[in-house]
Design a protein around this motif. Structure first.
Motif, PDB file in Angstrom:
ATOM      1  N   VAL A   1       0.839  -1.205   0.000  1.00 37.00           N
ATOM      2  CA  VAL A   1       0.000   0.000   0.000  1.00 37.00           C
ATOM      3  C   VAL A   1       0.877   1.259   0.000  1.00 37.00           C
ATOM      4  O   VAL A   1       0.696   2.162  -0.820  1.00 37.00           O
ATOM      5  CB  VAL A   1      -0.940   0.010   1.230  1.00 37.00           C
ATOM      6  CG1 VAL A   1      -1.544   1.395   1.456  1.00 37.00           C
ATOM      7  CG2 VAL A   1      -2.038  -1.040   1.079  1.00 37.00           C
ATOM      8  N   TRP A   2       1.854   1.308   0.905  1.00 38.75           N
ATOM      9  CA  TRP A   2       2.668   2.526   1.017  1.00 38.75           C
ATOM     10  C   TRP A   2       3.457   2.798  -0.262  1.00 38.75           C
ATOM     11  O   TRP A   2       3.663   3.952  -0.656  1.00 38.75           O
ATOM     12  CB  TRP A   2       3.609   2.460   2.219  1.00 38.75           C
ATOM     13  CG  TRP A   2       2.932   2.864   3.500  1.00 38.75           C
ATOM     14  CD1 TRP A   2       2.705   2.091   4.593  1.00 38.75           C
ATOM     15  CD2 TRP A   2       2.401   4.174   3.812  1.00 38.75           C
ATOM     16  NE1 TRP A   2       2.054   2.821   5.568  1.00 38.75           N
ATOM     17  CE2 TRP A   2       1.857   4.096   5.117  1.00 38.75           C
ATOM     18  CE3 TRP A   2       2.322   5.380   3.132  1.00 38.75           C
ATOM     19  CZ2 TRP A   2       1.254   5.183   5.752  1.00 38.75           C
ATOM     20  CZ3 TRP A   2       1.724   6.468   3.749  1.00 38.75           C
ATOM     21  CH2 TRP A   2       1.200   6.367   5.046  1.00 38.75           C
ATOM     22  N   LYS A   3       3.910   1.738  -0.927  1.00 38.13           N
ATOM     23  CA  LYS A   3       4.663   1.963  -2.177  1.00 38.13           C
ATOM     24  C   LYS A   3       3.750   2.503  -3.272  1.00 38.13           C
ATOM     25  O   LYS A   3       4.147   3.378  -4.048  1.00 38.13           O
ATOM     26  CB  LYS A   3       5.342   0.668  -2.621  1.00 38.13           C
ATOM     27  CG  LYS A   3       6.473   0.260  -1.695  1.00 38.13           C
ATOM     28  CD  LYS A   3       7.222  -0.945  -2.227  1.00 38.13           C
ATOM     29  CE  LYS A   3       8.031  -1.586  -1.123  1.00 38.13           C
ATOM     30  NZ  LYS A   3       7.549  -2.917  -0.761  1.00 38.13           N
ATOM     31  N   SER A   4       2.527   2.008  -3.350  1.00 37.61           N
ATOM     32  CA  SER A   4       1.581   2.547  -4.343  1.00 37.61           C
ATOM     33  C   SER A   4       1.151   3.961  -3.972  1.00 37.61           C
ATOM     34  O   SER A   4       0.929   4.801  -4.854  1.00 37.61           O
ATOM     35  CB  SER A   4       0.334   1.663  -4.439  1.00 37.61           C
ATOM     36  OG  SER A   4       0.643   0.470  -5.104  1.00 37.61           O
ATOM     37  N   GLU A   5       1.009   4.214  -2.666  1.00 33.78           N
ATOM     38  CA  GLU A   5       0.709   5.587  -2.222  1.00 33.78           C
ATOM     39  C   GLU A   5       1.811   6.532  -2.693  1.00 33.78           C
ATOM     40  O   GLU A   5       1.543   7.625  -3.185  1.00 33.78           O
ATOM     41  CB  GLU A   5       0.600   5.651  -0.690  1.00 33.78           C
ATOM     42  CG  GLU A   5      -0.648   5.004  -0.118  1.00 33.78           C
ATOM     43  CD  GLU A   5      -1.901   5.882  -0.235  1.00 33.78           C
ATOM     44  OE1 GLU A   5      -1.794   7.065  -0.577  1.00 33.78           O
ATOM     45  OE2 GLU A   5      -2.989   5.333   0.002  1.00 33.78           O
TER      46      GLU A   5
END
Ligand code: APR
Ligand code: PHB
Length: 389
Positions: A335-339
């Motif tokens: 999630v954080w990488k896509s964010e």
């Protein structure tokens, strides 16, 4: 009612998760606040990562996606004058599939009865209880007005940003948020796309995107202030602005038509941690929102479904709860990488009202760098096709 997994929300996250669990013979009941038609009426992004396509294939519901979806080997960034093509196939050996979220949702909905996926639409007063115990349950009032109760072993909150699931665990969690000072005004029209591949453009008047649903249906967006009144944008004004912002090449090929749909959506980055508390797992938009630049929303929901279903299948097959304990950590890493990617592409391609000439030069220099560096293009391509699970 008694089941193994109660799913709150029948958007793409809830439907995909339901099908994945049903394919393993796990009993599932879904409750959805809206009607099926309302769920299908929501227009969202339409670019699928390979991992999302693989998940749909895994549940055996990929026939229409494979026959009607368009494979795109690249996309373009434009600075208003020139196109910088990101050649996904050449840079990272993968493509993306252009297939509307509405169509994918329809495929998943239509297959529900034959797969034994029980969905209760138009449920009101949905509430989650006792998720700190081994016997969580969900209550709701059915479309017919009956009070219902679903006893389950797990509850999955797939009820989007405005749902009840995150609120049920909000006291113990932490939210991270960035709200952007603009929205996207989108138009859907039955005209052929102006370009075979998507164009994301950074123009002096603001961002624009040329996208599509098929070879005969186009989807376009422009950046507008959040305060904008949609009535100030009759179709002709919007087409003129798109032609200007997307540059002369796209403008020359742009066909205009009446809007089938036209709306303004705000842009937000949001993450809630953790994504599990006791027997309640958050999946999809209930836990995180990305701005649409890069089309990661549905793909992130699909990767959550992958981690959540893998964990629940291990639990029901082997009684192994380690994977459930690890769900939040694993899902959040992706999630954080896509964010980060959605945020950085948003920053690169939009005009921020507060930006000085310096920030504008930073954008220009970065686009110049991307145009000239295979390494920079590879970074973008790797994120755009989707990071590995
Ligand atoms: N009870 C039951 N259902 C609810 C409740 C509730 N209290 N609140 C919301 N819902 C339903 C909504 O009506 C909706 O159908 O949950 C569903 C959530 O669907 P989405 O908002 O689409 O979220 P998700 O399935 O996580 O989708 C992830 O798809 O829709 C896009 O922008 C979204 O791209 C993202 C991706
Ligand atoms: C869309 O087709 O709606 C779309 C495509 C790409 C995006 C966002 C939206 O990044």
């Amino acid at each position: 009612m008694k089941t193994k997994v109660a799913i709150v929300g029948a958007g793409p996250a809830g439907l995909l998760l339901g099908h994945r669990l049903r394919a393993e013979g796990i009993d599932v009941v879904v409750v959805e606040r809206a009607s099926a038609d309302y769920v299908l009426g929501r227009i969202r992004a339409g670019v699928l990562e390979k991992t999302t396509v693989d998940l749909v294939e895994q549940v055996g519901l990929d026939a229409r996606l494979k026959s009607e979806g368009l494979l795109h080997a690249g996309f373009n960034l434009s600075d208003g004058d020139r196109l910088i093509r990101i050649d996904l196939q050449d840079l990272v050996g993968q493509q993306v599939t252009v297939y509307g979220q509405t169509e994918l949702t329809r495929d998943l909905m239509d297959a529900a009865p034959e797969r034994g996926l029980e969905i209760h639409y138009e449920a009101s007063d949905v509430a989650i209880h006792d998720h700190h115990t081994d016997r969580p349950y969900v209550t709701f009032v059915s479309a017919e007005g009956r009070e219902e109760r679903i006893d389950a072993e797990f509850v999955c909150g797939c009820d989007g940003f405005h749902g009840v699931s995150r609120k049920a665990m909000a006291a113990a969690g932490r939210s991270y948020e960035r709200v952007y000072p603009f929205g996207w005004l989108g138009i859907l029209s039955d005209v052929p796309p102006c370009n075979e591949e998507l164009i994301y453009s950074n123009h002096a008047n603001g961002f624009a995107l040329a996208s599509m649903r098929s070879t005969t249906r186009s989807r376009y967006y422009i950046q507008v202030p959040v305060t904008e009144d949609i009535n100030d944008w009759p179709d002709e004004r919007l087409w003129d602005e798109l032609a200007l912002r997307l540059g002369p090449g796209a403008a020359a090929n742009m066909q205009r038509g009446p809007a089938i749909e036209k709306s303004i959506a705000p842009l937000r980055s949001f993450v809630f941690e953790p994504m599990r508390e006791g027997r309640l797992l958050l999946v999809g938009d209930s836990a995180h929102i990305v701005p649409p630049t890069g089309a990661k929303g549905l793909n992130l929901a699909a990767s959550d479904v992958h981690y959540a279903s893998t964990a629940l299948i291990a639990y029901f097959r082997k009684g192994d709860s380690d994977a459930v304990d690890e769900y939040s950590r694993k899902a959040l890493a992706r999630v954080w990488k896509s964010e980060r990617f959605s945020w950085s592409l948003t920053n690169l391609m939009h005009r921020f009202p507060e930006d000085s000439a310096f920030e504008r030069e930073m954008q220009r220099a970065e686009l110049d760098y991307i145009a000239s560096s295979r390494a920079a293009q590879t970074t973008i391509a790797e994120n755009y096709v989707g990071l590995p699970l």
